[in-house]
Write an enzyme that holds these catalytic residues in place. Structure first.
Site, PDB file in Angstrom:
ATOM      1  N   LYS A 286       0.710  -1.297   0.015  1.00 30.07           N
ATOM      2  CA  LYS A 286      -0.123   0.151   0.019  1.00 30.07           C
ATOM      3  C   LYS A 286       0.678   1.288  -0.002  1.00 30.07           C
ATOM      4  O   LYS A 286       2.136   1.225   0.356  1.00 30.07           O
ATOM      5  CB  LYS A 286      -0.773   0.080   1.275  1.00 30.07           C
ATOM      6  CG  LYS A 286      -0.520  -0.073   2.604  1.00 30.07           C
ATOM      7  CD  LYS A 286       0.081   1.389   3.031  1.00 30.07           C
ATOM      8  CE  LYS A 286       0.832   1.162   4.594  1.00 30.07           C
ATOM      9  NZ  LYS A 286       1.560   2.379   4.892  1.00 30.07           N
TER      10      LYS A 286
ATOM     11  N   PRO B 167       9.681  -4.922   0.863  1.00 25.26           N
ATOM     12  CA  PRO B 167      10.705  -4.828   2.234  1.00 25.26           C
ATOM     13  C   PRO B 167      10.020  -4.522   3.573  1.00 25.26           C
ATOM     14  O   PRO B 167       9.091  -3.761   3.735  1.00 25.26           O
ATOM     15  CB  PRO B 167      11.790  -3.750   1.775  1.00 25.26           C
ATOM     16  CG  PRO B 167      11.466  -3.504   0.361  1.00 25.26           C
ATOM     17  CD  PRO B 167      10.078  -3.709   0.101  1.00 25.26           C
TER      18      PRO B 167
ATOM     19  N   LEU C  20       5.371   0.269   3.286  1.00 24.20           N
ATOM     20  CA  LEU C  20       4.479  -0.417   2.434  1.00 24.20           C
ATOM     21  C   LEU C  20       3.618  -1.371   2.878  1.00 24.20           C
ATOM     22  O   LEU C  20       2.799  -1.955   1.871  1.00 24.20           O
ATOM     23  CB  LEU C  20       5.476  -1.147   1.217  1.00 24.20           C
ATOM     24  CG  LEU C  20       6.241   0.037   0.408  1.00 24.20           C
ATOM     25  CD1 LEU C  20       7.476  -0.602  -0.196  1.00 24.20           C
ATOM     26  CD2 LEU C  20       5.312   0.909  -0.534  1.00 24.20           C
TER      27      LEU C  20
ATOM     28  N   GLY D 285       3.864  -4.378   4.125  1.00 23.99           N
ATOM     29  CA  GLY D 285       4.069  -5.840   3.574  1.00 23.99           C
ATOM     30  C   GLY D 285       3.623  -6.961   4.723  1.00 23.99           C
ATOM     31  O   GLY D 285       2.560  -7.742   4.144  1.00 23.99           O
TER      32      GLY D 285
ATOM     33  N   ASP E  65      -2.969  -1.449  10.333  1.00 26.34           N
ATOM     34  CA  ASP E  65      -3.196  -1.269   9.001  1.00 26.34           C
ATOM     35  C   ASP E  65      -3.754  -2.569   8.417  1.00 26.34           C
ATOM     36  O   ASP E  65      -4.143  -2.858   7.309  1.00 26.34           O
ATOM     37  CB  ASP E  65      -1.664  -1.285   8.151  1.00 26.34           C
ATOM     38  CG  ASP E  65      -1.293   0.181   8.315  1.00 26.34           C
ATOM     39  OD1 ASP E  65      -1.978   1.105   8.852  1.00 26.34           O
ATOM     40  OD2 ASP E  65      -0.257   0.238   7.843  1.00 26.34           O
TER      41      ASP E  65
HETATM   42  O1  C5P Z   1      -0.202  -1.440  14.745  1.00 26.54           O
HETATM   43  P1  C5P Z   1       0.922  -1.259  14.361  1.00 26.54           P
HETATM   44  O2  C5P Z   1       1.748  -2.537  15.007  1.00 26.54           O
HETATM   45  O3  C5P Z   1       1.372  -1.329  12.714  1.00 26.54           O
HETATM   46  O4  C5P Z   1       1.615   0.044  14.918  1.00 26.54           O
HETATM   47  C1  C5P Z   1       3.170   0.045  15.256  1.00 26.54           C
HETATM   48  C2  C5P Z   1       3.235   1.161  16.062  1.00 26.54           C
HETATM   49  O5  C5P Z   1       2.787   2.496  15.413  1.00 26.54           O
HETATM   50  C3  C5P Z   1       2.520   1.113  17.419  1.00 26.54           C
HETATM   51  O6  C5P Z   1       2.986   0.436  18.198  1.00 26.54           O
HETATM   52  C4  C5P Z   1       2.211   2.684  17.793  1.00 26.54           C
HETATM   53  O7  C5P Z   1       3.101   3.077  18.422  1.00 26.54           O
HETATM   54  C5  C5P Z   1       2.241   3.258  16.387  1.00 26.54           C
HETATM   55  N1  C5P Z   1       0.898   3.641  16.122  1.00 26.54           N
HETATM   56  C6  C5P Z   1       0.168   4.685  16.607  1.00 26.54           C
HETATM   57  N2  C5P Z   1      -1.070   5.009  16.050  1.00 26.54           N
HETATM   58  C7  C5P Z   1      -1.789   4.367  15.019  1.00 26.54           C
HETATM   59  C8  C5P Z   1      -0.942   3.270  14.442  1.00 26.54           C
HETATM   60  C9  C5P Z   1       0.363   3.115  14.871  1.00 26.54           C
HETATM   61  O8  C5P Z   1       0.475   5.347  17.437  1.00 26.54           O
HETATM   62  N3  C5P Z   1      -3.016   4.475  14.836  1.00 26.54           N
END
Ligand code: C5P
Length: 309
Positions: A23, A115, A120, A122, A157
């Site tokens: 994405k 990667p 992106l 993945g 995501d």
């Molecule tokens: O949900 P994911 O593991 O992809 O998110 C990685 C990190 O990005 C989270 O631990 C958080 O610190 C931050 N994040 C956030 N708010 C979001 C998405 C991600 O603070 N809506």
């Protein structure tokens, strides 16, 4: 299920081979911090033709195994695709009753091209695609709400990858509003082979920027994103300045895009990939050619792609 059907490469009764697309974030605005530590977002995402490939084979062992062409990707329970499969089986057992439930295992093979730590999506795509693939193989035991519940627990995501195409994601990313696809356009991606931790970028951003006044978009605009021009005028990423400050290479890449005659350039998500929007396939090919000449001495991934409906 038009999006899902476009992912299918091959299907038998007990196996399925799927594209697992990357994405890009076309508009990312970080709003307030939530009690769960995440941030509320206004996040416009688009799946693109650059993709991994995933094969899921059902087995009778009850185990979930993962093999991946990239040696840096974990092949144990930590793999997000394995986690997705595990939750799928748990949930179907739960919803169908312990004895009558689905009790087979799965062998998951991933051909990795996207990667890790590149912005992106993945891993999230792999997880979402596995959920859709397993649900298809078992004749849809889970409805969209149940799939979305699992996806939300796996990463912010992941819910988007149950829908794909063009979508506005709100909340922490779990509220997905599909938007009618725009006309086809081409994208050039440049990844400097740097792993960026999303959590770290949010942390830095939070300290410095959250209180600043951010550019706001009229979300009603999202109803009229049919033309590439509409998308170009919307391009924005709140995290971009923070990522560029941490990784100065990204600023240099943006300059190289401009030297290669592509001006609509932005970092996707929390980086490390920079993308440029192009008017035509021929334009994208010219931009790629220019970038390859400029970046010849360094290790970069340069890819041409297009948006997926
Ligand atoms: O949900 P994911 O593991 O992809 O998110 C990685 C990190 O990005 C989270 O631990 C958080 O610190 C931050 N994040 C956030 N708010 C979001 C998405 C991600 O603070 N809506």
């Amino acid at each position: 299920m038009e999006y899902f059907e476009s992912l299918i490469i091959d299907r038998t009764k007990t196996s399925i081979r799927l594209r697992s697309p990357a994405k890009i974030n076309l508009y990312l605005r970080v709003l307030d911090e939530r009690p769960d530590g995440y941030h509320n977002l206004e996040n416009l995402m688009q799946t693109i033709s650059f993709c991994d490939e995933i094969e899921i084979q059902l087995t009778s062992s009850g185990d979930i195994t993962v093999e991946c062409t990239d040696p840096d990707v974990p092949e144990d329970d930590e793999n997000i695709a394995a986690k997705a499969a595990k939750r799928f089986f748990e949930k179907t057992r739960l919803e169908n009753g312990t004895s009558a439930g689905i009790r087979t295992g799965a062998r998951i093979n991933i051909v990795k091209r996207i990667p890790m730590g590149s912005g992106l999506g993945g891993g999230s795509s792999n997880a979402g695609t596995v959920l859709l693939g397993l649900n298809e193989l078992f004749d849809c035991p889970l409805d969209r709400d149940s799939l979305q519940e699992i996806a939300t627990g796996l990463g912010s995501d992941v819910p988007f990858f149950l829908f794909g195409g063009l979508a506005l994601c709100l909340g922490k990313g779990d509220i997905v509003k599909s938007i009618e696809p725009s006309e086809q356009y081409w994208i050039v991606l440049v990844n400097p082979c740097i792993f960026v931790s999303t959590g770290k970028i949010y942390e830095v951003y939070k300290k410095k920027c959250l209180t600043l006044k951010q550019k706001s978009v009229n979300l009603l605009q999202c109803d009229s994103l049919k033309r590439v021009g509409d998308i170009v005028s919307l391009l924005h990423n709140d995290l971009e300045a923070t990522v560029q400050k941490e990784y100065s290479e990204l600023k240099a890449i943006k300059k190289d895009f401009r030297l290669s005659e592509c001006n609509n350039v932005m970092v996707t998500g929390s980086g490390s990939t920079v993308f440029g929007l192009c008017e035509s396939r021929a334009h994208a090919a010219r931009v790629c050619f220019g970038l390859r000449k400029l970046l010849i001495d360094r290790k970069f991934l340069i890819v041409e792609a297009s948006n997926l409906p």
